[in-house]
Design a protein around this motif. Structure first.
Motif, PDB file in Angstrom:
ATOM      1  N   THR A 275       0.806  -1.220   0.000  1.00  0.00           N
ATOM      2  CA  THR A 275       0.000   0.000   0.000  1.00  0.00           C
ATOM      3  C   THR A 275       0.839   1.270   0.000  1.00  0.00           C
ATOM      4  N   LEU A 276       2.108   1.172   0.355  1.00  0.00           N
ATOM      5  CA  LEU A 276       2.952   2.372   0.372  1.00  0.00           C
ATOM      6  C   LEU A 276       3.107   3.011  -1.019  1.00  0.00           C
ATOM      7  N   PRO A 277       3.432   2.255  -2.083  1.00  0.00           N
ATOM      8  CA  PRO A 277       3.522   2.899  -3.403  1.00  0.00           C
ATOM      9  C   PRO A 277       2.182   3.482  -3.869  1.00  0.00           C
ATOM     10  N   LEU A 278       1.094   2.821  -3.505  1.00  0.00           N
ATOM     11  CA  LEU A 278      -0.221   3.357  -3.877  1.00  0.00           C
ATOM     12  C   LEU A 278      -0.479   4.682  -3.164  1.00  0.00           C
ATOM     13  N   LEU A 279      -0.024   4.786  -1.931  1.00  0.00           N
ATOM     14  CA  LEU A 279      -0.177   6.024  -1.191  1.00  0.00           C
ATOM     15  C   LEU A 279       0.647   7.147  -1.812  1.00  0.00           C
ATOM     16  N   PHE A 280       1.806   6.799  -2.338  1.00  0.00           N
ATOM     17  CA  PHE A 280       2.675   7.824  -2.913  1.00  0.00           C
ATOM     18  C   PHE A 280       2.250   8.225  -4.323  1.00  0.00           C
ATOM     19  N   LEU A 281       1.326   7.497  -4.928  1.00  0.00           N
ATOM     20  CA  LEU A 281       0.812   7.877  -6.245  1.00  0.00           C
ATOM     21  C   LEU A 281      -0.161   9.049  -6.162  1.00  0.00           C
ATOM     22  N   LEU A 282      -0.657   9.316  -4.987  1.00  0.00           N
ATOM     23  CA  LEU A 282      -1.551  10.459  -4.835  1.00  0.00           C
ATOM     24  C   LEU A 282      -0.793  11.732  -5.208  1.00  0.00           C
ATOM     25  N   PRO A 283      -1.462  12.687  -5.881  1.00  0.00           N
ATOM     26  CA  PRO A 283      -0.746  13.859  -6.382  1.00  0.00           C
ATOM     27  C   PRO A 283      -0.053  14.666  -5.282  1.00  0.00           C
ATOM     28  N   ARG A 284      -0.684  14.842  -4.146  1.00  0.00           N
ATOM     29  CA  ARG A 284      -0.099  15.685  -3.106  1.00  0.00           C
ATOM     30  C   ARG A 284       0.871  14.930  -2.213  1.00  0.00           C
ATOM     31  N   ALA A 285       0.737  13.619  -2.161  1.00  0.00           N
ATOM     32  CA  ALA A 285       1.541  12.837  -1.224  1.00  0.00           C
ATOM     33  C   ALA A 285       2.860  12.381  -1.821  1.00  0.00           C
ATOM     34  N   GLY A 286       3.075  12.579  -3.099  1.00  0.00           N
ATOM     35  CA  GLY A 286       4.263  12.069  -3.760  1.00  0.00           C
ATOM     36  C   GLY A 286       5.543  12.786  -3.397  1.00  0.00           C
ATOM     37  N   SER A 287       5.459  13.921  -2.812  1.00  0.00           N
ATOM     38  CA  SER A 287       6.687  14.648  -2.501  1.00  0.00           C
ATOM     39  C   SER A 287       6.564  15.283  -1.122  1.00  0.00           C
ATOM     40  N   GLY A 288       7.698  15.734  -0.660  1.00  0.00           N
ATOM     41  CA  GLY A 288       7.670  16.465   0.598  1.00  0.00           C
ATOM     42  C   GLY A 288       7.884  15.595   1.803  1.00  0.00           C
ATOM     43  N   PRO A 289       7.644  16.168   2.951  1.00  0.00           N
ATOM     44  CA  PRO A 289       7.934  15.463   4.207  1.00  0.00           C
ATOM     45  C   PRO A 289       6.949  14.338   4.509  1.00  0.00           C
ATOM     46  N   LEU A 290       5.809  14.301   3.830  1.00  0.00           N
ATOM     47  CA  LEU A 290       4.838  13.236   4.094  1.00  0.00           C
ATOM     48  C   LEU A 290       5.427  11.861   3.792  1.00  0.00           C
ATOM     49  N   VAL A 291       6.235  11.769   2.756  1.00  0.00           N
ATOM     50  CA  VAL A 291       6.867  10.498   2.412  1.00  0.00           C
ATOM     51  C   VAL A 291       7.767  10.029   3.561  1.00  0.00           C
ATOM     52  N   TRP A 292       8.552  10.936   4.096  1.00  0.00           N
ATOM     53  CA  TRP A 292       9.462  10.579   5.173  1.00  0.00           C
ATOM     54  C   TRP A 292       8.703  10.264   6.462  1.00  0.00           C
ATOM     55  N   VAL A 293       7.622  10.949   6.685  1.00  0.00           N
ATOM     56  CA  VAL A 293       6.813  10.662   7.880  1.00  0.00           C
ATOM     57  C   VAL A 293       6.219   9.268   7.770  1.00  0.00           C
ATOM     58  N   VAL A 294       5.679   8.949   6.591  1.00  0.00           N
ATOM     59  CA  VAL A 294       5.061   7.626   6.407  1.00  0.00           C
ATOM     60  C   VAL A 294       6.119   6.536   6.506  1.00  0.00           C
ATOM     61  N   LEU A 295       7.245   6.730   5.838  1.00  0.00           N
ATOM     62  CA  LEU A 295       8.283   5.692   5.850  1.00  0.00           C
ATOM     63  C   LEU A 295       8.988   5.572   7.196  1.00  0.00           C
ATOM     64  N   GLY A 296       9.315   6.694   7.792  1.00  0.00           N
ATOM     65  CA  GLY A 296      10.115   6.659   9.007  1.00  0.00           C
ATOM     66  C   GLY A 296       9.337   6.530  10.285  1.00  0.00           C
ATOM     67  N   LEU A 297       8.158   7.115  10.327  1.00  0.00           N
ATOM     68  CA  LEU A 297       7.425   7.127  11.587  1.00  0.00           C
ATOM     69  C   LEU A 297       6.237   6.175  11.633  1.00  0.00           C
ATOM     70  N   LEU A 298       5.728   5.779  10.498  1.00  0.00           N
ATOM     71  CA  LEU A 298       4.552   4.905  10.506  1.00  0.00           C
ATOM     72  C   LEU A 298       4.855   3.471  10.076  1.00  0.00           C
ATOM     73  N   ALA A 299       5.682   3.299   9.066  1.00  0.00           N
ATOM     74  CA  ALA A 299       5.901   1.953   8.527  1.00  0.00           C
ATOM     75  C   ALA A 299       6.673   1.067   9.497  1.00  0.00           C
ATOM     76  N   TYR A 300       7.748   1.569  10.069  1.00  0.00           N
ATOM     77  CA  TYR A 300       8.582   0.726  10.930  1.00  0.00           C
ATOM     78  C   TYR A 300       7.898   0.319  12.233  1.00  0.00           C
ATOM     79  N   PRO A 301       7.180   1.180  12.899  1.00  0.00           N
ATOM     80  CA  PRO A 301       6.458   0.697  14.090  1.00  0.00           C
ATOM     81  C   PRO A 301       5.416  -0.368  13.759  1.00  0.00           C
ATOM     82  N   VAL A 302       4.771  -0.242  12.606  1.00  0.00           N
ATOM     83  CA  VAL A 302       3.790  -1.258  12.210  1.00  0.00           C
ATOM     84  C   VAL A 302       4.505  -2.574  11.917  1.00  0.00           C
TER      85      VAL A 302
END
Length: 133
Positions: free
Chosen positions: A70-97
């Motif tokens: 689901t991570l690549p699908l989330l990054f396909l969204l126009p606003r989510a593809g760049s910026g700090p949201l990618v790092w927040v999702v990868l660094g703060l949400l994915a690893y704890p899960v």
């Protein structure tokens, strides 16, 4: 008085037996002997453990694949593809899960093995707090 002196002292009897701690226990339970003798029932016990471990492993793998897919699908969204949201999702949400999935798997695997060990071991040999002797 002369009569009392001629009577022999009362006879003493010694009672012998096996000490409480040294009583013989059966060397193993039927389930353990079934496994060690490689009978059909023993193979069924082992196969049951393997299936429960496989089921736990496949469940953890499915959750991990769902997370990672689901991570690549989330990054396909126009606003989510760049910026700090990618790092927040990868660094703060994915690893704890991922850590939670791994922790669930380890707990489930240990529970499966404890259940199997409880089936195979004799209740008298169960590990636990020992009393000082």
């Amino acid at each position: 008085m002369a009569e009392q002196q001629q009577q022999p002292p009362p006879r003493r009897e010694t009672v012998t037996g096996v000490a409480r701690g040294a009583r013989r226990r059966p060397p193993h339970t039927p389930a353990r002997s079934e496994i060690s003798e490689q009978t059909t029932l023993g193979a069924t016990y082992v196969r049951s453990l393997m299936r429960s471990q496989l089921r736990a492993g496949l469940g953890a793998l499915a959750a991990l694949v769902l997370l990672v897919a689901t991570l690549p699908l989330l990054f396909l969204l126009p606003r989510a593809g760049s910026g700090p949201l990618v790092w927040v999702v990868l660094g703060l949400l994915a690893y704890p899960v991922m850590w939670l999935i791994a922790r669930w798997y380890v707990t489930r695997a240990e529970r499966n093995e404890a259940d199997f060990t409880g089936l195979v071991t004799d209740p008298a040999e169960a590990p636990g707090p020992r009393r000082p002797q």
